[in-house]
Design an enzyme around this catalytic site. Structure first.
Site, short mmCIF file in Angstrom:
data_model
loop_
_atom_site.label_atom_id
_atom_site.label_comp_id
_atom_site.label_asym_id
_atom_site.label_seq_id
_atom_site.Cartn_x
_atom_site.Cartn_y
_atom_site.Cartn_z
N GLU A 179 -17.93 -0.18 -27.41
CA GLU A 179 -17.62 0.63 -26.24
C GLU A 179 -18.78 1.58 -25.96
O GLU A 179 -19.31 2.15 -26.90
CB GLU A 179 -16.32 1.43 -26.48
CG GLU A 179 -15.11 0.53 -26.59
CD GLU A 179 -13.81 1.29 -26.85
OE1 GLU A 179 -13.77 2.52 -26.66
OE2 GLU A 179 -12.84 0.65 -27.28
N ASP A 196 -8.07 -2.42 -22.96
CA ASP A 196 -8.48 -1.02 -22.81
C ASP A 196 -9.50 -0.64 -23.88
O ASP A 196 -10.18 0.37 -23.75
CB ASP A 196 -7.24 -0.13 -22.93
CG ASP A 196 -7.51 1.32 -22.55
OD1 ASP A 196 -8.05 1.54 -21.45
OD2 ASP A 196 -7.19 2.22 -23.35
N ARG A 250 -7.04 -0.74 -30.95
CA ARG A 250 -8.47 -0.54 -31.21
C ARG A 250 -9.16 -1.89 -31.11
O ARG A 250 -8.63 -2.91 -31.57
CB ARG A 250 -8.69 0.04 -32.62
CG ARG A 250 -8.52 1.55 -32.70
CD ARG A 250 -9.64 2.31 -31.98
NE ARG A 250 -9.46 3.76 -32.01
CZ ARG A 250 -8.76 4.47 -31.13
NH1 ARG A 250 -8.14 3.89 -30.13
NH2 ARG A 250 -8.67 5.79 -31.24
N HIS A 283 -11.01 2.40 -21.93
CA HIS A 283 -10.36 3.20 -22.98
C HIS A 283 -9.71 4.46 -22.39
O HIS A 283 -10.03 5.59 -22.79
CB HIS A 283 -11.35 3.57 -24.09
CG HIS A 283 -10.66 3.92 -25.38
ND1 HIS A 283 -11.20 3.71 -26.61
CD2 HIS A 283 -9.44 4.47 -25.63
CE1 HIS A 283 -10.37 4.12 -27.57
NE2 HIS A 283 -9.28 4.60 -26.98
N THR A 334 4.26 5.18 -32.57
CA THR A 334 4.37 5.93 -31.32
C THR A 334 4.03 5.06 -30.11
O THR A 334 4.80 4.97 -29.16
CB THR A 334 3.41 7.13 -31.34
OG1 THR A 334 3.76 7.98 -32.42
CG2 THR A 334 3.48 7.91 -30.04
N LEU A 335 2.85 4.41 -30.18
CA LEU A 335 2.41 3.61 -29.04
C LEU A 335 3.35 2.43 -28.81
O LEU A 335 3.80 2.19 -27.69
CB LEU A 335 1.02 3.05 -29.34
CG LEU A 335 -0.09 3.38 -28.37
CD1 LEU A 335 -0.28 4.87 -28.30
CD2 LEU A 335 -1.38 2.71 -28.76
N VAL A 372 -4.30 -2.28 -26.45
CA VAL A 372 -4.45 -0.84 -26.22
C VAL A 372 -4.57 -0.09 -27.55
O VAL A 372 -4.44 1.13 -27.59
CB VAL A 372 -3.27 -0.26 -25.39
CG1 VAL A 372 -3.35 -0.68 -23.93
CG2 VAL A 372 -1.92 -0.65 -26.00
N ALA A 432 -4.33 6.18 -22.20
CA ALA A 432 -3.50 7.35 -22.50
C ALA A 432 -3.88 8.56 -21.64
O ALA A 432 -3.29 9.63 -21.81
CB ALA A 432 -3.63 7.72 -23.98
P1 NDP Z 1 1.48 5.16 -35.52
O1 NDP Z 1 0.97 5.58 -36.85
O2 NDP Z 1 2.63 5.88 -34.90
O3 NDP Z 1 1.88 3.59 -35.58
C1 NDP Z 1 1.10 2.60 -36.20
C2 NDP Z 1 1.90 1.30 -36.30
O4 NDP Z 1 1.00 0.28 -36.75
C3 NDP Z 1 3.05 1.34 -37.29
O5 NDP Z 1 4.16 0.66 -36.74
C4 NDP Z 1 2.51 0.56 -38.49
O6 NDP Z 1 3.45 -0.21 -39.24
C5 NDP Z 1 1.63 -0.44 -37.78
N1 NDP Z 1 0.66 -1.01 -38.71
C6 NDP Z 1 -0.34 -0.40 -39.39
N2 NDP Z 1 -0.99 -1.28 -40.17
C7 NDP Z 1 -0.39 -2.50 -39.97
C8 NDP Z 1 -0.60 -3.81 -40.47
N3 NDP Z 1 -1.56 -4.07 -41.36
N4 NDP Z 1 0.22 -4.80 -40.03
C9 NDP Z 1 1.21 -4.53 -39.12
N5 NDP Z 1 1.46 -3.32 -38.62
C10 NDP Z 1 0.67 -2.31 -39.04
O7 NDP Z 1 0.21 5.22 -34.57
P2 NDP Z 1 0.20 5.32 -32.95
O8 NDP Z 1 1.19 4.37 -32.40
O9 NDP Z 1 0.22 6.74 -32.50
O10 NDP Z 1 -1.28 4.81 -32.64
C11 NDP Z 1 -1.71 3.53 -33.06
C12 NDP Z 1 -3.17 3.35 -32.70
O11 NDP Z 1 -3.32 3.17 -31.31
C13 NDP Z 1 -4.07 4.55 -33.02
O12 NDP Z 1 -4.49 4.51 -34.36
C14 NDP Z 1 -5.20 4.39 -32.05
O13 NDP Z 1 -6.23 3.64 -32.66
C15 NDP Z 1 -4.60 3.61 -30.90
N6 NDP Z 1 -4.46 4.43 -29.68
C16 NDP Z 1 -5.10 4.02 -28.54
C17 NDP Z 1 -5.00 4.75 -27.37
C18 NDP Z 1 -5.71 4.32 -26.13
O14 NDP Z 1 -6.08 5.16 -25.34
N7 NDP Z 1 -5.91 3.04 -25.90
C19 NDP Z 1 -4.21 6.00 -27.32
C20 NDP Z 1 -3.55 6.32 -28.56
C21 NDP Z 1 -3.69 5.56 -29.69
P3 NDP Z 1 4.64 0.45 -40.13
O15 NDP Z 1 5.57 1.00 -39.11
O16 NDP Z 1 5.24 -0.69 -40.89
O17 NDP Z 1 3.97 1.50 -40.97
#
Ligand code: NDP
Length: 309
Positions: A256, A251, A227, A275, A146-147, A225, A278
Protein backbone atom coordinates in the site's frame (compact mmCIF):
# COMPACT_ATOMS: atom_id res chain seq x y z
CA UNK A 1 3.37 5.19 35.68
CA UNK A 2 2.34 8.81 36.02
CA UNK A 3 0.50 10.33 33.08
CA UNK A 4 1.17 14.02 32.59
CA UNK A 5 1.54 14.50 28.85
CA UNK A 6 -0.09 12.70 25.89
CA UNK A 7 1.29 13.30 22.39
CA UNK A 8 -0.93 12.84 19.35
CA UNK A 9 1.50 11.92 16.57
CA UNK A 10 1.05 13.73 13.26
CA UNK A 11 0.73 10.35 11.43
CA UNK A 12 -2.91 10.12 12.59
CA UNK A 13 -3.49 12.70 9.82
CA UNK A 14 -3.99 9.68 7.51
CA UNK A 15 -7.36 9.12 9.21
CA UNK A 16 -8.31 12.45 10.86
CA UNK A 17 -6.71 15.82 11.75
CA UNK A 18 -4.61 15.37 14.94
CA UNK A 19 -5.90 18.68 16.32
CA UNK A 20 -9.47 17.28 16.40
CA UNK A 21 -8.36 14.56 18.81
CA UNK A 22 -6.28 17.02 20.88
CA UNK A 23 -9.33 19.29 21.25
CA UNK A 24 -11.57 16.32 22.08
CA UNK A 25 -9.20 15.04 24.79
CA UNK A 26 -8.17 18.41 26.23
CA UNK A 27 -8.96 18.70 29.92
CA UNK A 28 -7.25 20.05 33.02
CA UNK A 29 -5.80 16.76 34.23
CA UNK A 30 -3.51 15.79 31.38
CA UNK A 31 -1.68 17.90 28.81
CA UNK A 32 -2.38 16.83 25.21
CA UNK A 33 -0.48 18.14 22.16
CA UNK A 34 0.25 17.29 18.53
CA UNK A 35 3.79 15.93 18.14
CA UNK A 36 6.08 15.20 15.17
CA UNK A 37 9.07 12.91 14.68
CA UNK A 38 11.59 14.74 16.91
CA UNK A 39 12.76 12.00 19.36
CA UNK A 40 13.08 14.55 22.21
CA UNK A 41 9.53 15.70 21.61
CA UNK A 42 8.34 12.07 21.70
CA UNK A 43 10.41 11.25 24.80
CA UNK A 44 8.86 14.24 26.60
CA UNK A 45 5.48 12.43 26.45
CA UNK A 46 4.29 9.70 28.81
CA UNK A 47 1.89 8.37 26.18
CA UNK A 48 1.53 8.64 22.40
CA UNK A 49 -1.57 8.17 20.25
CA UNK A 50 -0.45 7.22 16.75
CA UNK A 51 -1.11 5.69 13.35
CA UNK A 52 2.49 4.71 12.53
CA UNK A 53 5.27 3.24 14.64
CA UNK A 54 8.43 5.19 15.54
CA UNK A 55 11.49 3.72 17.33
CA UNK A 56 11.40 6.63 19.79
CA UNK A 57 8.14 5.21 21.22
CA UNK A 58 10.28 2.77 23.20
CA UNK A 59 11.04 5.77 25.47
CA UNK A 60 7.40 6.35 26.47
CA UNK A 61 5.19 4.35 28.86
CA UNK A 62 2.09 3.80 26.76
CA UNK A 63 1.36 3.78 23.01
CA UNK A 64 -2.19 3.74 21.63
CA UNK A 65 -2.80 2.69 18.00
CA UNK A 66 -5.73 4.46 16.34
CA UNK A 67 -6.17 1.32 14.23
CA UNK A 68 -7.34 -2.13 15.30
CA UNK A 69 -4.50 -3.71 13.32
CA UNK A 70 -1.19 -3.47 15.23
CA UNK A 71 0.91 -5.69 12.96
CA UNK A 72 3.38 -2.83 12.33
CA UNK A 73 4.41 -2.50 15.99
CA UNK A 74 7.37 -4.55 17.33
CA UNK A 75 5.67 -6.41 20.20
CA UNK A 76 8.92 -7.96 21.51
CA UNK A 77 10.68 -4.60 21.81
CA UNK A 78 7.67 -3.03 23.54
CA UNK A 79 7.60 -5.92 25.98
CA UNK A 80 11.34 -5.72 26.64
CA UNK A 81 11.13 -1.97 27.31
CA UNK A 82 7.94 -2.27 29.37
CA UNK A 83 5.91 -0.13 26.95
CA UNK A 84 2.15 -0.77 27.09
CA UNK A 85 0.46 -1.07 23.65
CA UNK A 86 -3.30 -0.64 23.27
CA UNK A 87 -5.34 -0.68 20.06
CA UNK A 88 -8.67 0.60 18.74
CA UNK A 89 -10.51 -2.67 18.17
CA UNK A 90 -14.22 -2.46 18.98
CA UNK A 91 -15.05 0.75 17.09
CA UNK A 92 -15.03 -0.30 13.42
CA UNK A 93 -17.94 -2.74 13.42
CA UNK A 94 -20.81 -0.95 11.71
CA UNK A 95 -18.54 1.40 9.73
CA UNK A 96 -16.75 -1.39 7.89
CA UNK A 97 -20.01 -3.37 7.74
CA UNK A 98 -21.63 -0.58 5.74
CA UNK A 99 -18.67 -0.38 3.35
CA UNK A 100 -18.89 -4.14 2.76
CA UNK A 101 -22.65 -3.84 2.19
CA UNK A 102 -21.81 -1.13 -0.37
CA UNK A 103 -19.48 -3.48 -2.24
CA UNK A 104 -22.07 -6.29 -2.27
CA UNK A 105 -24.87 -3.98 -3.41
CA UNK A 106 -22.60 -2.63 -6.16
CA UNK A 107 -21.93 -6.11 -7.49
CA UNK A 108 -25.57 -7.20 -7.17
CA UNK A 109 -27.08 -4.03 -8.68
CA UNK A 110 -24.16 -3.40 -11.14
CA UNK A 111 -23.48 0.11 -9.76
CA UNK A 112 -19.69 -0.11 -10.26
CA UNK A 113 -20.28 -0.75 -13.98
CA UNK A 114 -22.67 2.20 -14.23
CA UNK A 115 -20.11 4.51 -12.56
CA UNK A 116 -17.35 3.28 -14.91
CA UNK A 117 -19.63 3.88 -17.90
CA UNK A 118 -20.56 7.34 -16.62
CA UNK A 119 -16.88 8.37 -16.73
CA UNK A 120 -17.11 7.80 -20.50
CA UNK A 121 -20.61 9.33 -20.91
CA UNK A 122 -21.81 5.88 -22.01
CA UNK A 123 -25.46 4.78 -21.68
CA UNK A 124 -25.08 1.03 -21.47
CA UNK A 125 -27.69 -1.12 -19.74
CA UNK A 126 -26.62 -4.38 -18.11
CA UNK A 127 -27.73 -7.66 -19.69
CA UNK A 128 -31.11 -8.94 -18.44
CA UNK A 129 -29.48 -11.62 -16.29
CA UNK A 130 -26.57 -9.66 -14.80
CA UNK A 131 -28.32 -8.09 -11.80
CA UNK A 132 -29.29 -10.07 -8.72
CA UNK A 133 -30.57 -9.31 -5.22
CA UNK A 134 -28.96 -10.00 -1.86
CA UNK A 135 -31.72 -11.80 0.09
CA UNK A 136 -31.06 -15.52 -0.05
CA UNK A 137 -27.34 -15.17 -0.84
CA UNK A 138 -24.71 -16.48 1.58
CA UNK A 139 -21.65 -14.60 2.84
CA UNK A 140 -18.82 -16.47 4.57
CA UNK A 141 -16.96 -14.06 6.85
CA UNK A 142 -13.38 -14.97 7.87
CA UNK A 143 -12.89 -13.53 11.36
CA UNK A 144 -15.86 -13.05 13.68
CA UNK A 145 -14.52 -10.30 15.96
CA UNK A 146 -15.51 -6.62 15.90
CA UNK A 147 -15.21 -6.27 12.13
CA UNK A 148 -16.72 -9.65 11.28
CA UNK A 149 -19.65 -9.13 13.64
CA UNK A 150 -20.33 -5.65 12.24
CA UNK A 151 -20.30 -7.09 8.72
CA UNK A 152 -22.67 -9.88 9.84
CA UNK A 153 -25.05 -7.36 11.44
CA UNK A 154 -25.32 -5.10 8.38
CA UNK A 155 -25.48 -7.95 5.83
CA UNK A 156 -27.99 -9.82 8.00
CA UNK A 157 -30.28 -6.78 7.87
CA UNK A 158 -30.12 -6.99 4.05
CA UNK A 159 -31.30 -10.60 4.07
CA UNK A 160 -27.90 -12.20 3.53
CA UNK A 161 -27.30 -15.53 5.29
CA UNK A 162 -23.99 -15.13 7.14
CA UNK A 163 -21.57 -17.89 8.14
CA UNK A 164 -18.21 -17.36 9.85
CA UNK A 165 -14.72 -18.81 10.28
CA UNK A 166 -12.76 -18.41 13.52
CA UNK A 167 -10.11 -20.34 15.40
CA UNK A 168 -12.39 -21.87 18.01
CA UNK A 169 -15.56 -22.54 15.93
CA UNK A 170 -17.59 -21.40 18.99
CA UNK A 171 -20.93 -19.80 18.02
CA UNK A 172 -21.15 -15.99 17.61
CA UNK A 173 -24.40 -13.94 17.54
CA UNK A 174 -25.35 -12.89 13.99
CA UNK A 175 -23.68 -15.93 12.36
CA UNK A 176 -25.86 -18.82 11.29
CA UNK A 177 -23.00 -21.28 11.23
CA UNK A 178 -19.39 -21.13 12.39
CA UNK A 179 -16.46 -23.15 11.03
CA UNK A 180 -12.99 -23.67 12.53
CA UNK A 181 -9.98 -22.42 10.56
CA UNK A 182 -9.10 -26.03 9.58
CA UNK A 183 -12.44 -26.25 7.73
CA UNK A 184 -11.86 -23.06 5.72
CA UNK A 185 -12.13 -24.74 2.31
CA UNK A 186 -15.45 -26.32 3.24
CA UNK A 187 -16.69 -23.00 4.68
CA UNK A 188 -16.06 -20.97 1.50
CA UNK A 189 -17.38 -23.68 -0.83
CA UNK A 190 -21.05 -22.71 -1.04
CA UNK A 191 -20.77 -18.94 -0.38
CA UNK A 192 -21.78 -16.21 -2.84
CA UNK A 193 -19.40 -13.84 -1.02
CA UNK A 194 -16.20 -14.61 0.90
CA UNK A 195 -15.24 -11.70 3.16
CA UNK A 196 -11.91 -11.38 5.00
CA UNK A 197 -11.92 -9.43 8.29
CA UNK A 198 -8.86 -11.15 9.79
CA UNK A 199 -5.92 -9.49 11.55
CA UNK A 200 -2.43 -10.12 10.13
CA UNK A 201 -0.59 -12.65 12.31
CA UNK A 202 1.95 -15.40 11.66
CA UNK A 203 -0.98 -17.81 11.36
CA UNK A 204 -3.09 -15.71 9.01
CA UNK A 205 -0.35 -14.63 6.56
CA UNK A 206 -1.40 -16.05 3.14
CA UNK A 207 -4.16 -18.07 4.83
CA UNK A 208 -6.23 -17.20 1.78
CA UNK A 209 -4.29 -18.87 -1.02
CA UNK A 210 -4.86 -20.54 -4.40
CA UNK A 211 -6.63 -23.48 -2.69
CA UNK A 212 -9.22 -21.12 -1.20
CA UNK A 213 -9.92 -19.47 -4.57
CA UNK A 214 -10.12 -22.94 -6.12
CA UNK A 215 -12.66 -23.98 -3.47
CA UNK A 216 -14.82 -20.89 -4.11
CA UNK A 217 -17.69 -20.97 -6.58
CA UNK A 218 -17.02 -19.47 -10.02
CA UNK A 219 -19.83 -16.96 -9.51
CA UNK A 220 -18.63 -15.92 -6.04
CA UNK A 221 -17.15 -12.54 -5.10
CA UNK A 222 -14.19 -12.04 -2.78
CA UNK A 223 -13.84 -9.11 -0.32
CA UNK A 224 -10.81 -8.15 1.81
CA UNK A 225 -11.19 -5.48 4.52
CA UNK A 226 -8.76 -7.15 6.98
CA UNK A 227 -5.11 -6.92 5.98
CA UNK A 228 -3.51 -7.36 2.53
CA UNK A 229 -0.91 -10.03 3.38
CA UNK A 230 -3.63 -12.37 4.73
CA UNK A 231 -4.27 -13.01 1.03
CA UNK A 232 -1.82 -14.37 -1.53
CA UNK A 233 -2.40 -11.49 -3.94
CA UNK A 234 -0.86 -13.18 -6.97
CA UNK A 235 -3.17 -16.19 -6.43
CA UNK A 236 -6.10 -13.75 -6.24
CA UNK A 237 -5.05 -12.02 -9.48
CA UNK A 238 -4.70 -15.43 -11.10
CA UNK A 239 -8.19 -16.46 -9.94
CA UNK A 240 -9.66 -13.22 -11.33
CA UNK A 241 -7.80 -13.48 -14.66
CA UNK A 242 -8.88 -17.09 -15.19
CA UNK A 243 -12.51 -16.37 -14.14
CA UNK A 244 -12.30 -18.93 -11.38
CA UNK A 245 -14.12 -16.33 -9.21
CA UNK A 246 -16.52 -13.58 -10.36
CA UNK A 247 -14.82 -10.51 -8.88
CA UNK A 248 -13.41 -8.81 -5.80
CA UNK A 249 -13.71 -5.72 -3.63
CA UNK A 250 -10.43 -4.84 -1.95
CA UNK A 251 -9.63 -2.21 0.68
CA UNK A 252 -6.23 -3.62 1.71
CA UNK A 253 -3.28 -4.90 -0.32
CA UNK A 254 0.09 -6.61 0.04
CA UNK A 255 1.71 -3.29 -0.89
CA UNK A 256 0.00 0.00 0.00
CA UNK A 257 -0.58 2.30 -1.77
CA UNK A 258 -1.51 -0.27 -4.44
CA UNK A 259 1.26 0.12 -7.09
CA UNK A 260 0.21 1.85 -10.29
CA UNK A 261 1.22 -1.19 -12.36
CA UNK A 262 -1.07 -3.60 -10.45
CA UNK A 263 -3.50 -5.38 -12.81
CA UNK A 264 -6.19 -5.01 -10.11
CA UNK A 265 -6.74 -1.37 -11.11
CA UNK A 266 -8.02 -2.28 -14.58
CA UNK A 267 -10.31 -5.23 -13.91
CA UNK A 268 -14.01 -4.58 -14.59
CA UNK A 269 -15.21 -6.76 -11.72
CA UNK A 270 -12.77 -5.41 -9.14
CA UNK A 271 -13.54 -2.52 -6.78
CA UNK A 272 -10.43 -0.90 -5.27
CA UNK A 273 -10.76 1.38 -2.23
CA UNK A 274 -7.67 2.97 -0.60
CA UNK A 275 -7.72 1.38 2.90
CA UNK A 276 -10.60 3.58 3.98
CA UNK A 277 -13.35 1.04 4.78
CA UNK A 278 -13.53 2.37 8.35
CA UNK A 279 -13.24 6.10 7.65
CA UNK A 280 -16.00 8.23 9.16
CA UNK A 281 -16.19 11.76 10.55
CA UNK A 282 -16.70 10.18 14.01
CA UNK A 283 -13.41 8.25 14.00
CA UNK A 284 -11.49 10.68 16.26
CA UNK A 285 -14.27 10.67 18.87
CA UNK A 286 -14.32 6.87 19.07
CA UNK A 287 -10.51 6.78 19.48
CA UNK A 288 -10.70 9.60 22.03
CA UNK A 289 -13.23 7.65 24.09
CA UNK A 290 -10.89 4.64 24.31
CA UNK A 291 -7.94 6.85 25.29
CA UNK A 292 -10.01 8.68 27.92
CA UNK A 293 -11.29 5.42 29.36
CA UNK A 294 -7.72 4.15 29.69
CA UNK A 295 -6.57 7.39 31.33
CA UNK A 296 -9.32 6.86 33.90
CA UNK A 297 -8.42 3.19 34.33
CA UNK A 298 -4.78 4.11 34.86
CA UNK A 299 -5.77 6.61 37.54
CA UNK A 300 -7.95 4.09 39.35
CA UNK A 301 -5.43 1.25 39.01
CA UNK A 302 -7.61 -0.88 36.72
CA UNK A 303 -6.18 -2.87 33.78
CA UNK A 304 -6.08 -1.15 30.38
CA UNK A 305 -8.94 -1.69 27.90
CA UNK A 306 -7.79 -3.19 24.53
CA UNK A 307 -4.30 -3.95 25.82
CA UNK A 308 -2.19 -5.85 23.27
CA UNK A 309 1.27 -5.75 24.93
P1 NDP B 1 -10.87 -8.74 16.64
O1 NDP B 1 -9.70 -9.07 17.50
O2 NDP B 1 -12.13 -8.23 17.25
O3 NDP B 1 -11.26 -10.05 15.76
C1 NDP B 1 -10.32 -10.88 15.12
C2 NDP B 1 -11.01 -12.14 14.62
O4 NDP B 1 -10.07 -12.85 13.80
C3 NDP B 1 -11.45 -13.10 15.72
O5 NDP B 1 -12.72 -13.63 15.39
C4 NDP B 1 -10.39 -14.21 15.66
O6 NDP B 1 -10.83 -15.53 15.97
C5 NDP B 1 -10.09 -14.21 14.19
N1 NDP B 1 -8.81 -14.86 13.94
C6 NDP B 1 -7.57 -14.49 14.34
N2 NDP B 1 -6.65 -15.37 13.91
C7 NDP B 1 -7.33 -16.34 13.21
C8 NDP B 1 -6.95 -17.52 12.52
N3 NDP B 1 -5.69 -17.91 12.46
N4 NDP B 1 -7.94 -18.25 11.92
C9 NDP B 1 -9.24 -17.83 11.98
N5 NDP B 1 -9.66 -16.74 12.63
C10 NDP B 1 -8.71 -16.00 13.24
O7 NDP B 1 -10.31 -7.70 15.58
P2 NDP B 1 -11.16 -6.64 14.69
O8 NDP B 1 -12.33 -7.34 14.13
O9 NDP B 1 -11.34 -5.36 15.41
O10 NDP B 1 -10.10 -6.33 13.53
C11 NDP B 1 -9.59 -7.36 12.72
C12 NDP B 1 -8.56 -6.79 11.77
O11 NDP B 1 -9.19 -6.03 10.76
C13 NDP B 1 -7.56 -5.81 12.41
O12 NDP B 1 -6.49 -6.51 12.99
C14 NDP B 1 -7.14 -4.96 11.25
O13 NDP B 1 -5.99 -5.52 10.66
C15 NDP B 1 -8.30 -5.03 10.28
N6 NDP B 1 -9.03 -3.75 10.19
C16 NDP B 1 -9.13 -3.15 8.96
C17 NDP B 1 -9.79 -1.95 8.82
C18 NDP B 1 -9.88 -1.27 7.49
O14 NDP B 1 -9.95 -0.06 7.44
N7 NDP B 1 -9.91 -1.98 6.38
C19 NDP B 1 -10.42 -1.28 9.97
C20 NDP B 1 -10.30 -2.01 11.21
C21 NDP B 1 -9.62 -3.20 11.29
P3 NDP B 1 -11.31 -15.99 17.45
O15 NDP B 1 -12.62 -15.29 17.62
O16 NDP B 1 -11.48 -17.47 17.37
O17 NDP B 1 -10.25 -15.52 18.39
Amino acid sequence: FELERIGVHESVETVFPPSELVDYLADDLVEVAVIGDDPDEIAACDAVVTFEHRDAYLEVDWVHSIQAGVDRFPFDEFEAEGVVLTNSTGIHDRWVGETVAGYLLSFARRLHTAVANQQERRWDQPDWNEGFTLPGTTACVLGTGTLGSGVAEVLGSLGVRVTGVRRSAEPVPGFEEIYATEDLLEAVGDADFVIVTLPLTEETRHLVDADVFEAMREDAYFVNVGRGPVVDESALIDALETDSIAGAALDVFETEPLPEESPLWDMDEVIVTPHCAAFTEDYFRAVGDIVRENVERLESGEPFHNRVV
